[in-house]
Design a protein around this motif. Structure first.
Motif, PDB file in Angstrom:
ATOM      1  N   PRO A   1      25.177  90.528  40.952  1.00 43.91           N
ATOM      2  CA  PRO A   1      26.035  89.911  40.796  1.00 43.91           C
ATOM      3  C   PRO A   1      26.672  88.459  40.061  1.00 43.91           C
ATOM      4  O   PRO A   1      25.929  88.238  39.455  1.00 43.91           O
ATOM      5  N   SER A   2      28.149  88.365  39.373  1.00 47.42           N
ATOM      6  CA  SER A   2      28.474  87.992  38.537  1.00 47.42           C
ATOM      7  C   SER A   2      28.180  86.378  39.126  1.00 47.42           C
ATOM      8  O   SER A   2      28.302  86.334  40.644  1.00 47.42           O
ATOM      9  N   TYR A   3      27.998  85.640  38.443  1.00 49.87           N
ATOM     10  CA  TYR A   3      28.275  83.694  38.872  1.00 49.87           C
ATOM     11  C   TYR A   3      28.970  83.220  38.141  1.00 49.87           C
ATOM     12  O   TYR A   3      29.053  82.967  36.668  1.00 49.87           O
ATOM     13  N   THR A   4      29.223  81.531  38.512  1.00 56.18           N
ATOM     14  CA  THR A   4      29.637  80.672  37.662  1.00 56.18           C
ATOM     15  C   THR A   4      28.756  79.754  38.829  1.00 56.18           C
ATOM     16  O   THR A   4      28.740  78.703  39.835  1.00 56.18           O
ATOM     17  N   VAL A   5      28.328  78.376  37.711  1.00 56.49           N
ATOM     18  CA  VAL A   5      27.734  77.533  37.718  1.00 56.49           C
ATOM     19  C   VAL A   5      27.963  76.194  37.717  1.00 56.49           C
ATOM     20  O   VAL A   5      28.126  76.324  35.765  1.00 56.49           O
TER      21      VAL A   5
END
Length: 807
Positions: free
Chosen positions: A752-756
């Motif tokens: 899955p995509s992510y933003t950190v």
């Protein structure tokens, strides 16, 4: 200093020492500039990638630079964590978590130190995890540049610029403390010994138990000397010794193998136990109604699509051993100014890298799959023992124990002449290069009972003795040592790859705003492969040693580029390049492949660059197409038993291709605000085998369509403090990535995509610096890599405190 990060386009290998020699070798007080606040100086002097005096605005080349200030601000200490700042560089993840395995624009990458070979690339299955202890900046060059830098991967080169001796005294001690019992101590010392001789010594001791107990222990020492022979000539001798021990997670969190197509395209969330029918021909494992109900109950909505989350756990066997690496590098650099317009730069490097590890490479949780017309064909099926169904069992386990030693020599020579002809300023570069790599590789494997080997008479001569893992969520690990489970010698060979080349590059600066660059080169690549024999039970046909086989290929490469600058603040460029490289560093060489063409690479780029606010904002937008060609695939009409000699077994016209657009922007808005932004849209496709409908034109594993990063810094000066406090906030977004698992029944599997979000707070005085880094600010659960049939969990929220002092 702050970062300078500019993406233009193409080129593939960089010798920073050469560029420094061009402008700095005769003056030890001159420092390389890569600063937000001094971007005009950078723009006016950027001949690093092209070995020329072209400014960045005039250069048809892709150069992304992350300087030491950005490295320090983000608190990163290895290359893996730095890629967030580089458009188009992503985690490949196909190397089972071992070492740096990155791709540029979806294609392979080479690693260099000041332009000299730094290991890996071209199909290596072992390589080091490179630290940034002795690195002052990292530069990525995208696309082929065989003419300037010898053979290299199609995607480009990730070049680590190492710290150099200085003639002014500077001593720094650094202490770091962080999560997971992490600590590090380092020393950086440089000074003049005499008026002509300077030294630099850098050392670091680092220990960490690591996230998910993936420890990272490392000891490093770097010693270099620079000797000014006279005003026109200098010598630099640099040595490096690195010894590390890094835990290996080969699997991460696996995707359970549930094939929706085998259940009428019903997802795991939709399927009932009645949908999980047995094979109608009775060929697969036949489950009772009760077992089918239990199997259906075990299904999670994401099975067959995304990794099954274990939290902090994972399939990391205690029988696995750390990747024990040991590296020695020695490099001699010589720069000679023959006249004011003619100079020579030479580099000679020896490198020895030795590694050994044991890892688990197979642990497949089969749930339901109609494979080639048979439902749940053993062993690609749920595990049933003594009438007991184990829906979370791992099957087809394999552990591999590897020892490898790579030794390499590399030599570069660059002779450049600057002149004016017909009122046109011009440059002529003549270069030559040679490199030789020798790799000794040995591998042993052990298996569970799913591995059965029979002789020609059908008798079982080997069966794996590892116990099955009954539940991947709480594994029952094998006890004892690797050697207790009857290892098979499965690989045992020596591979050498050598290459030489020579090239010419011409650059012309026209008064009407045009700059042209034309490069032509010729190189030859030779490969040899000697097989020493393996365990006859594993592969009887390969049990006996075979004589050394050799192959060679040669050809021309080129680079054609033109830039037009209608104003000083705007430029448009076009570039086309072709490169050549070995088709595989570890690939075998057989008698039937002695005439095989080497791999080639192509790149086409159109770019727009602009600067503003007195050169304090610098940005680029690039449209690109890159490809690696001459890839091997099977001939479907070939039959070993009946085919005539004129029927080829393989074809070699497959390719990997990526198309996309890149954005890079850097701005020093004022004394308080600094900004870095990079982003890419890329479509990376595997077009290797046109005869395979399921894999042809599929997405490259681990390469997202979209990725973007930003780092914003704000400095505020409170009257109560003598110096400003700087607060930084960064975000990194990575789109979902394919796990490319068609051959294992999960064609739609993805990470899955992510933003950190990360942050940093620092206070810098004239003599000491205190910095706090808080990473993964909101404790996002995500996967940092798309592994083989799974994902590598990214680090949870963590803190690191750093204190450095000038001595």
């Amino acid at each position: 200093m702050q970062t300078f990060n500019l993406s233009l386009v193409t080129l593939a290998c960089l010798v920073a020492t050469t560029a420094q020699a061009n402008e700095q070798s005769h003056d030890p007080s001159v420092e390389r500039i890569s600063v937000y606040g001094k971007q005009n100086d950078v723009v006016m002097n950027s001949g690093l990638a092209t070995k020329s005096n072209m400014s960045l605005m005039a250069t048809p080349a892709a150069v992304v630079v992350i300087d030491e200030a950005m490295i320090k601000a983000q608190g990163v200490n290895n290359l893996q964590n730095l890629v967030r700042n580089i458009s188009g560089v992503t985690q490949a993840g196909n190397n089972y978590g071992i070492g740096d395995n990155l791709v540029v624009r979806g294609l392979g990458a080479n690693y260099t130190y000041d332009g000299m070979y730094g290991g890996a690339g071209l199909g290596n299955t072992f390589n080091p995890t490179r630290s940034l202890t002795n690195v002052e900046s990292v530069e990525v060059l995208k696309g082929p540049a065989t003419g300037l830098y010898g053979m290299g991967s199609a995607g480009g080169v990730i070049n680590l610029i190492e710290k150099k001796p200085q003639f002014e005294q500077h001593n720094t001690m650094l202490i770091e403390l962080g999560q997971w019992q992490s600590y590090a101590m380092s020393l950086d010392s440089t000074n003049a010994i005499t008026d002509q001789l300077a030294y630099r010594f850098v050392a670091k001791h680092e220990r960490s138990e690591g996230f998910r107990d993936l420890n990272n222990d490392r000891d490093e020492a770097y010693l270099s000397f620079r000797y000014l022979v006279d005003d026109n000539q200098d010598l630099t001798l640099a040595t490096a010794y690195i010894k590390d021990s890094i835990a290996v997670d080969s699997i991460g969190h696996p995707i359970r193998i549930y094939n929706a197509e085998s259940v009428g395209n019903k997802s795991a969330a939709q399927a009932t136990w009645q949908d999980l029918i047995n094979d109608p021909n009775g060929e697969g494992i036949q489950l009772t109604d009760e077992q089918r109900q239990r199997l259906a109950t075990s299904l999670a909505d994401n099975d067959g699509l995304t990794p099954y989350s274990f939290g902090h756990a994972g399939l990391i066997s205690p029988m696995a051993s750390d990747n024990q690496g040991e590296e020695l590098r020695v490099k001699l650099t010589h720069t000679l100014y023959l006249t004011d317009n003619l100079f020579l730069n030479q580099q000679l490097q020896y490198r020895d890298y030795d590694t050994g590890f044991a890892r688990q490479t197979g642990a497949y949780n089969y749930v339901y799959w109609d494979r080639r017309g048979t439902i749940n064909a053993d062993p690609r099926a749920p595990l049933v023992l003594d009438g007991q169904l184990y829906p979370f069992a791992a099957r087809r386990q394999e552990y591999r124990k590897v020892s490898a030693d790579e030794r390499s020599w590399q030599y570069f020579a660059d002779l450049r002449y600057d002149f004016n002809l017909a009122d046109i300023n011009q440059e002529l570069l003549v270069n030559a290069n040679y490199e030789d790599r020798d790799i000794r590789f040995k591998q042993y494997s052990i298996y569970d009972a799913d591995k059965v080997i029979k002789n020609k008479q059908g008798d079982v001569i080997y069966r794996g003795t590892l116990p099955y893992i009954f539940d991947i969520r709480s594994p029952n690990w094998a006890q004892g040592r690797f050697e207790d489970y009857d290892p098979l010698n499965t690989a045992n060979y020596n591979k050498t790859v050598s290459a030489w080349g020579t090239g010419v590059q011409h650059v012309a600066y026209f008064d009407n705003g045009f700059t042209t660059r034309v490069g032509v080169a010729f190189n030859e690549i030779k490969q040899s492969y000697e097989h020493f024999g393996v365990d006859a039970r594993y592969r009887a046909s390969a049990a006996q040693p075979t004589p050394e086989q050799n192959t060679a290929d040669k050809g021309a490469t080129y680079n054609l580029g033109v830039t037009y600058m209608p104003t000083d603040n705007l430029s448009v460029f076009i570039n086309h390049a072709k490169g050549r490289t070995a088709y595989g560093i570890l690939d075998s060489v057989s008698g039937t492949e002695q005439d095989r063409d080497d791999s080639e690479s192509l790149s086409n780029d159109i770019g727009l660059r602009f600067k503003a606010f007195d050169d304090q904002l610098l940005a680029s937008v690039v449209i690109f197409e890159s490809a690696r060609t001459n890839l091997q695939y099977n001939n479907p009409e070939y039959d070993e038993a009946v085919s005539a000699a004129d029927v080829p077994r393989y074809f070699y016209d497959g390719k990997e291709q990526t198309k996309g657009v890149e954005l890079d922007l850097n701005a020093h808005l004022n004394d308080n605000w600094k900004l870095n932004v990079n982003a890419i849209y890329q479509d990376a496709r595997d077009k290797t085998n046109p005869n395979n409908e399921t894999t042809y034109n599929s997405r490259q594993k681990g390469v997202p369509y979209i990725s973007a990063g930003t780092w914003l810094s704000y400095a505020h000066h409170w009257t109560a403090l003598a110096h400003p406090i700087e607060l930084s906030l960064g975000a990194n977004y990575v789109d979902k990535r394919s796990t490319h698992s068609t051959s294992f029944g999960i064609p739609d599997g993805y990470v899955p995509s992510y933003t950190v979000f990360d942050s940093a707070l620092s206070y810098v005085t004239d003599s000491w610096t205190l910095q706090l880094n808080l990473n993964n600010l909101f404790n996002k659960k995500y996967y940092s890599k798309a592994m083989f049939l799974g994902g590598m969990p990214g680090e949870e929220r963590n803190v690191k405190l750093s204190f450095s002092m000038s001595l």
